[in-house]
Design a protein around this motif. Structure first.
Motif, PDB file in Angstrom:
ATOM      1  N   CYS A   1      61.622  14.026 -10.022  1.00 61.63           N
ATOM      2  CA  CYS A   1      61.727  13.243  -8.795  1.00 61.63           C
ATOM      3  C   CYS A   1      61.170  14.086  -7.655  1.00 61.63           C
ATOM      4  CB  CYS A   1      63.188  12.872  -8.533  1.00 61.63           C
ATOM      5  SG  CYS A   1      63.430  12.024  -6.958  1.00 61.63           S
ATOM      6  N   THR A   2      60.199  13.547  -6.956  1.00 63.16           N
ATOM      7  CA  THR A   2      59.585  14.286  -5.857  1.00 63.16           C
ATOM      8  C   THR A   2      60.486  14.339  -4.632  1.00 63.16           C
ATOM      9  OG1 THR A   2      58.471  12.270  -5.155  1.00 63.16           O
ATOM     10  CG2 THR A   2      57.245  13.746  -6.607  1.00 63.16           C
ATOM     11  N   GLU A   3      61.459  13.454  -4.556  1.00 64.96           N
ATOM     12  CA  GLU A   3      62.341  13.394  -3.394  1.00 64.96           C
ATOM     13  C   GLU A   3      63.495  14.388  -3.483  1.00 64.96           C
ATOM     14  OE1 GLU A   3      61.690  11.429  -0.731  1.00 64.96           O
ATOM     15  OE2 GLU A   3      59.863  10.752  -1.744  1.00 64.96           O
ATOM     16  N   CYS A   4      64.167  14.446  -4.640  1.00 63.72           N
ATOM     17  CA  CYS A   4      65.366  15.299  -4.741  1.00 63.72           C
ATOM     18  C   CYS A   4      65.226  16.434  -5.749  1.00 63.72           C
ATOM     19  CB  CYS A   4      66.593  14.456  -5.090  1.00 63.72           C
ATOM     20  SG  CYS A   4      66.604  13.786  -6.766  1.00 63.72           S
TER      21      CYS A   4
ATOM     22  N   MET B   1      65.276  16.176  -9.040  1.00 61.31           N
ATOM     23  CA  MET B   1      65.923  15.930 -10.323  1.00 61.31           C
ATOM     24  C   MET B   1      64.864  15.910 -11.422  1.00 61.31           C
ATOM     25  SD  MET B   1      68.100  12.668 -11.642  1.00 61.31           S
ATOM     26  CE  MET B   1      66.683  11.744 -12.201  1.00 61.31           C
ATOM     27  N   THR B   2      65.184  16.526 -12.549  1.00 57.57           N
ATOM     28  CA  THR B   2      64.245  16.592 -13.664  1.00 57.57           C
ATOM     29  C   THR B   2      64.834  15.891 -14.879  1.00 57.57           C
ATOM     30  OG1 THR B   2      63.426  18.717 -12.890  1.00 57.57           O
ATOM     31  CG2 THR B   2      62.952  18.145 -15.174  1.00 57.57           C
ATOM     32  N   MET B   3      64.019  15.059 -15.516  1.00 58.40           N
ATOM     33  CA  MET B   3      64.408  14.393 -16.752  1.00 58.40           C
ATOM     34  C   MET B   3      63.557  15.014 -17.857  1.00 58.40           C
ATOM     35  SD  MET B   3      64.047  10.344 -17.703  1.00 58.40           S
ATOM     36  CE  MET B   3      64.807   9.809 -16.188  1.00 58.40           C
TER      37      MET B   3
ATOM     38  N   LEU C   1      61.235   5.542 -19.842  1.00 56.20           N
ATOM     39  CA  LEU C   1      61.790   6.659 -19.084  1.00 56.20           C
ATOM     40  C   LEU C   1      61.029   6.862 -17.769  1.00 56.20           C
ATOM     41  CD1 LEU C   1      62.447   9.168 -21.987  1.00 56.20           C
ATOM     42  CD2 LEU C   1      64.162   7.941 -20.651  1.00 56.20           C
ATOM     43  N   ALA C   2      59.718   6.685 -17.805  1.00 56.12           N
ATOM     44  CA  ALA C   2      58.927   6.807 -16.577  1.00 56.12           C
ATOM     45  C   ALA C   2      59.316   5.711 -15.589  1.00 56.12           C
ATOM     46  CB  ALA C   2      57.440   6.748 -16.905  1.00 56.12           C
ATOM     47  N   ALA C   3      59.571   4.506 -16.089  1.00 54.33           N
ATOM     48  CA  ALA C   3      59.994   3.407 -15.212  1.00 54.33           C
ATOM     49  C   ALA C   3      61.360   3.707 -14.605  1.00 54.33           C
ATOM     50  CB  ALA C   3      60.028   2.096 -15.992  1.00 54.33           C
ATOM     51  N   ARG C   4      62.255   4.288 -15.393  1.00 52.33           N
ATOM     52  CA  ARG C   4      63.572   4.663 -14.869  1.00 52.33           C
ATOM     53  C   ARG C   4      63.452   5.715 -13.778  1.00 52.33           C
ATOM     54  NH1 ARG C   4      67.593   5.259 -20.033  1.00 52.33           N
ATOM     55  NH2 ARG C   4      67.572   3.066 -20.626  1.00 52.33           N
TER      56      ARG C   4
ATOM     57  N   GLN D   1      60.880   6.135 -11.872  1.00 54.42           N
ATOM     58  CA  GLN D   1      60.311   5.465 -10.700  1.00 54.42           C
ATOM     59  C   GLN D   1      61.388   4.686  -9.946  1.00 54.42           C
ATOM     60  OE1 GLN D   1      57.149   5.882  -9.501  1.00 54.42           O
ATOM     61  NE2 GLN D   1      58.072   4.866  -7.748  1.00 54.42           N
ATOM     62  N   GLN D   2      62.299   4.038 -10.680  1.00 56.40           N
ATOM     63  CA  GLN D   2      63.421   3.354 -10.037  1.00 56.40           C
ATOM     64  C   GLN D   2      64.281   4.349  -9.260  1.00 56.40           C
ATOM     65  OE1 GLN D   2      65.369   1.418 -13.276  1.00 56.40           O
ATOM     66  NE2 GLN D   2      64.063  -0.397 -13.181  1.00 56.40           N
ATOM     67  N   HIS D   3      64.500   5.509  -9.835  1.00 58.20           N
ATOM     68  CA  HIS D   3      65.295   6.541  -9.164  1.00 58.20           C
ATOM     69  C   HIS D   3      64.594   6.972  -7.872  1.00 58.20           C
ATOM     70  CE1 HIS D   3      67.639  10.172  -8.490  1.00 58.20           C
ATOM     71  NE2 HIS D   3      66.477  10.803  -8.344  1.00 58.20           N
ATOM     72  N   VAL D   4      63.291   7.201  -7.936  1.00 60.28           N
ATOM     73  CA  VAL D   4      62.535   7.611  -6.748  1.00 60.28           C
ATOM     74  C   VAL D   4      62.608   6.517  -5.685  1.00 60.28           C
ATOM     75  CG1 VAL D   4      60.215   8.142  -5.883  1.00 60.28           C
ATOM     76  CG2 VAL D   4      61.020   9.179  -8.011  1.00 60.28           C
ATOM     77  N   ASP D   5      62.527   5.276  -6.121  1.00 62.08           N
ATOM     78  CA  ASP D   5      62.573   4.157  -5.179  1.00 62.08           C
ATOM     79  C   ASP D   5      63.917   4.076  -4.452  1.00 62.08           C
ATOM     80  OD1 ASP D   5      59.982   3.528  -5.819  1.00 62.08           O
ATOM     81  OD2 ASP D   5      60.522   1.919  -7.223  1.00 62.08           O
ATOM     82  N   THR D   6      64.996   4.514  -5.091  1.00 57.38           N
ATOM     83  CA  THR D   6      66.306   4.478  -4.426  1.00 57.38           C
ATOM     84  C   THR D   6      66.329   5.425  -3.230  1.00 57.38           C
ATOM     85  OG1 THR D   6      67.269   6.181  -5.869  1.00 57.38           O
ATOM     86  CG2 THR D   6      67.564   3.876  -6.533  1.00 57.38           C
ATOM     87  N   HIS D   7      65.532   6.470  -3.254  1.00 52.08           N
ATOM     88  CA  HIS D   7      65.461   7.393  -2.113  1.00 52.08           C
ATOM     89  C   HIS D   7      64.722   6.751  -0.937  1.00 52.08           C
ATOM     90  CE1 HIS D   7      67.106  10.879  -4.140  1.00 52.08           C
ATOM     91  NE2 HIS D   7      66.238  10.741  -5.122  1.00 52.08           N
ATOM     92  N   ARG D   8      63.782   5.910  -1.252  1.00 51.97           N
ATOM     93  CA  ARG D   8      62.916   5.339  -0.227  1.00 51.97           C
ATOM     94  C   ARG D   8      63.477   4.076   0.408  1.00 51.97           C
ATOM     95  NH1 ARG D   8      57.480   6.361  -3.721  1.00 51.97           N
ATOM     96  NH2 ARG D   8      57.477   8.621  -3.451  1.00 51.97           N
TER      97      ARG D   8
END
Length: 64
Positions: A31-34, A36-38, A51-54, A56-63
């Motif tokens: 995650c470029t925002e926080c 977090m590494t998967m 997993l990539a879509a998940r 991206q969803q995580h990154v979108d929650t920051h935005r």
């Protein structure tokens, strides 16, 4: 006795090398925002896309 120690040292070295090789087979999504590494390995292309879509969803929650 020296031969036994040499064999043990070679086994430890081989095990360490095997562990290092295994570490590089892991795939990562970050995650470029926080930061977090998967990490994952041994997944199909479809699972990797999921997993990539998940991530991206995580990154979108920051935005939002």
């Amino acid at each position: 006795m020296t031969t036994v120690l040499n064999i043990l040292a070679a086994l430890v070295l081989a095990a360490s090398l095997w562990q290092l090789i295994g570490y590089y087979r892991w795939r990562r999504l970050e995650c470029t925002e926080c930061g977090m590494t998967m990490r994952f390995r041994c997944v199909s292309r479809a699972e990797e896309q999921t997993l990539a879509a998940r991530m991206q969803q995580h990154v979108d929650t920051h935005r939002s």
